[in-house]
Design a protein around this motif. Sequence first.
Motif, short mmCIF file in Angstrom:
data_model
loop_
_atom_site.label_atom_id
_atom_site.label_comp_id
_atom_site.label_asym_id
_atom_site.label_seq_id
_atom_site.Cartn_x
_atom_site.Cartn_y
_atom_site.Cartn_z
N LEU A 1 0.80 -1.22 0.00
CA LEU A 1 0.00 0.00 0.00
C LEU A 1 0.83 1.27 0.00
O LEU A 1 0.37 2.32 -0.44
N HIS A 2 2.04 1.21 0.52
CA HIS A 2 2.86 2.43 0.56
C HIS A 2 3.63 2.57 -0.76
O HIS A 2 4.19 1.59 -1.26
N PRO A 3 3.66 3.78 -1.34
CA PRO A 3 4.37 3.95 -2.62
C PRO A 3 5.84 3.54 -2.55
O PRO A 3 6.39 3.05 -3.54
N ARG B 1 8.18 11.87 5.15
CA ARG B 1 9.59 11.93 4.74
C ARG B 1 9.82 11.41 3.33
O ARG B 1 10.89 11.61 2.75
N PHE B 2 8.82 10.73 2.79
CA PHE B 2 8.96 10.20 1.43
C PHE B 2 8.42 11.19 0.39
O PHE B 2 8.55 10.97 -0.81
N ALA B 3 7.85 12.32 0.83
CA ALA B 3 7.14 13.22 -0.09
C ALA B 3 8.00 13.71 -1.25
O ALA B 3 7.52 13.84 -2.38
N SER B 4 9.31 13.95 -1.01
CA SER B 4 10.16 14.49 -2.07
C SER B 4 10.38 13.49 -3.21
O SER B 4 10.84 13.86 -4.27
N ARG B 5 10.03 12.23 -2.98
CA ARG B 5 10.24 11.21 -4.02
C ARG B 5 8.93 10.53 -4.43
O ARG B 5 8.94 9.59 -5.21
N CYS B 6 7.81 11.01 -3.87
CA CYS B 6 6.54 10.31 -4.08
C CYS B 6 5.76 10.97 -5.21
O CYS B 6 5.46 12.17 -5.16
N GLN B 7 5.38 10.15 -6.20
CA GLN B 7 4.63 10.70 -7.34
C GLN B 7 3.19 11.08 -6.97
O GLN B 7 2.51 11.75 -7.73
N PHE B 8 2.71 10.63 -5.80
CA PHE B 8 1.33 10.91 -5.40
C PHE B 8 1.22 12.05 -4.40
O PHE B 8 0.12 12.35 -3.93
N ALA B 9 2.34 12.66 -4.03
CA ALA B 9 2.34 13.63 -2.92
C ALA B 9 1.35 14.77 -3.16
O ALA B 9 1.24 15.32 -4.25
N ILE C 1 -1.11 18.05 1.78
CA ILE C 1 -1.13 17.55 3.17
C ILE C 1 0.15 16.75 3.50
O ILE C 1 0.62 16.73 4.64
N CYS C 2 0.71 16.11 2.47
CA CYS C 2 1.87 15.23 2.70
C CYS C 2 3.09 16.01 3.19
O CYS C 2 3.90 15.50 3.95
N THR C 3 3.23 17.25 2.73
CA THR C 3 4.39 18.05 3.15
C THR C 3 4.11 18.78 4.46
O THR C 3 5.02 19.34 5.06
N GLN D 1 -5.91 5.14 -1.97
CA GLN D 1 -6.50 6.09 -2.93
C GLN D 1 -5.77 6.06 -4.27
O GLN D 1 -6.04 6.86 -5.15
N PHE D 2 -4.76 5.21 -4.42
CA PHE D 2 -4.11 5.11 -5.72
C PHE D 2 -3.84 3.64 -6.03
O PHE D 2 -3.97 2.79 -5.20
#
Length: 322
Positions: free
Chosen positions: A244-246, A286-294, A297-299, A321-322
């Motif tokens: 479930l986690h990108p 902490r994964f937001a800078s590399r996440c295509q779904f960010a 709210i994520c940041t 949700q993805f």
Amino acid sequence: MQTVEVLIEVNNLKKYFRVGRNAFVKAVDDVSFNICKGETLGLVGESGCGKTTCGKTILGLYSTTDGEVIFDGVNIHALRPNEKTEFTKRAQIIFQDPYSSLNPRMTVGDIIGEGMDIHHLYKGKEREEKVFELLNTVGLNKEHVNRFPHEFSGGQRQRIGIARALAIEPDFIVCDEPISALDVSIQAQIVNLLMELQRSKDLTYLFIAHNLSMIKYISDRVGVMYLGNLVELTTSAELYDNPLHPYTRALLSAIPIPDPQEERRKQRITLHGEIPSSINPPPGCRFASRCQFAKEICTRAMPPLVEVDKEHFVACHLARQF
Ligand code: SF4
């Protein structure tokens, strides 16, 4: 119904290393999980994600910055030095690098027997017999007892490391990337040996690895770490069938598939973007800078690790949700 007994509880564990006057590397930052008796929990993530620090802090090789490690009902970081003997006898480690983890000046017999001497377990003939038995258990033989580590191959040295860990008959072993320095052809042999030993000696493992390929075969459950946080935790089968986690999805997509046609069809997820500093991690995911779904709210907010399905925990605002 079989009762599941928890052997280790890791509660809100933090381990920071000071790197300046007011600067700390947040190697492990608020991580919680349990390991049940007889279970193998895999811990996976890229280099520097904190998995080895987590394993060593559980063993008491590092002090904690915060949080606790409860082993069979006892908070091991609250023990005084003279109370730690029982715990160190019950919990051992197999190191990543069989080349550097064995003392080159000691014979194999002394390397394996050292723990028995420290814990006053066996002496004389009985000690010798025990060392022979351990060599046999890990697929070596008694002719090897007076040889030195440099006379062995990488796989044989790791077998010596396993025999050393078993010498004091522990209940729990942290296997710290025990196969990553070995040839692929030898990796399966060592994993099979560890699984056999677990069955015959009722061992509990924390098995640390930097990729998900071999961990699937040995682990009952798997935890995925990213930059000091646990981002997903579930059973091995569920993780592979329904990640479930990108970040977990990206790790899984990197595993080669033996079938060339399937491998060609597979979509590899390549991660772009900078990995944030673990000295000053961002306030949100902490994964937001590399996440295509960010999303916004994520940041802004750190996603908590929540149970989204039975025994399936994930730390992502947009899980499902993805
Ligand atoms: Fe990506 Fe946001 Fe989930 Fe983090 S919380 S993994 S940035 S979608």
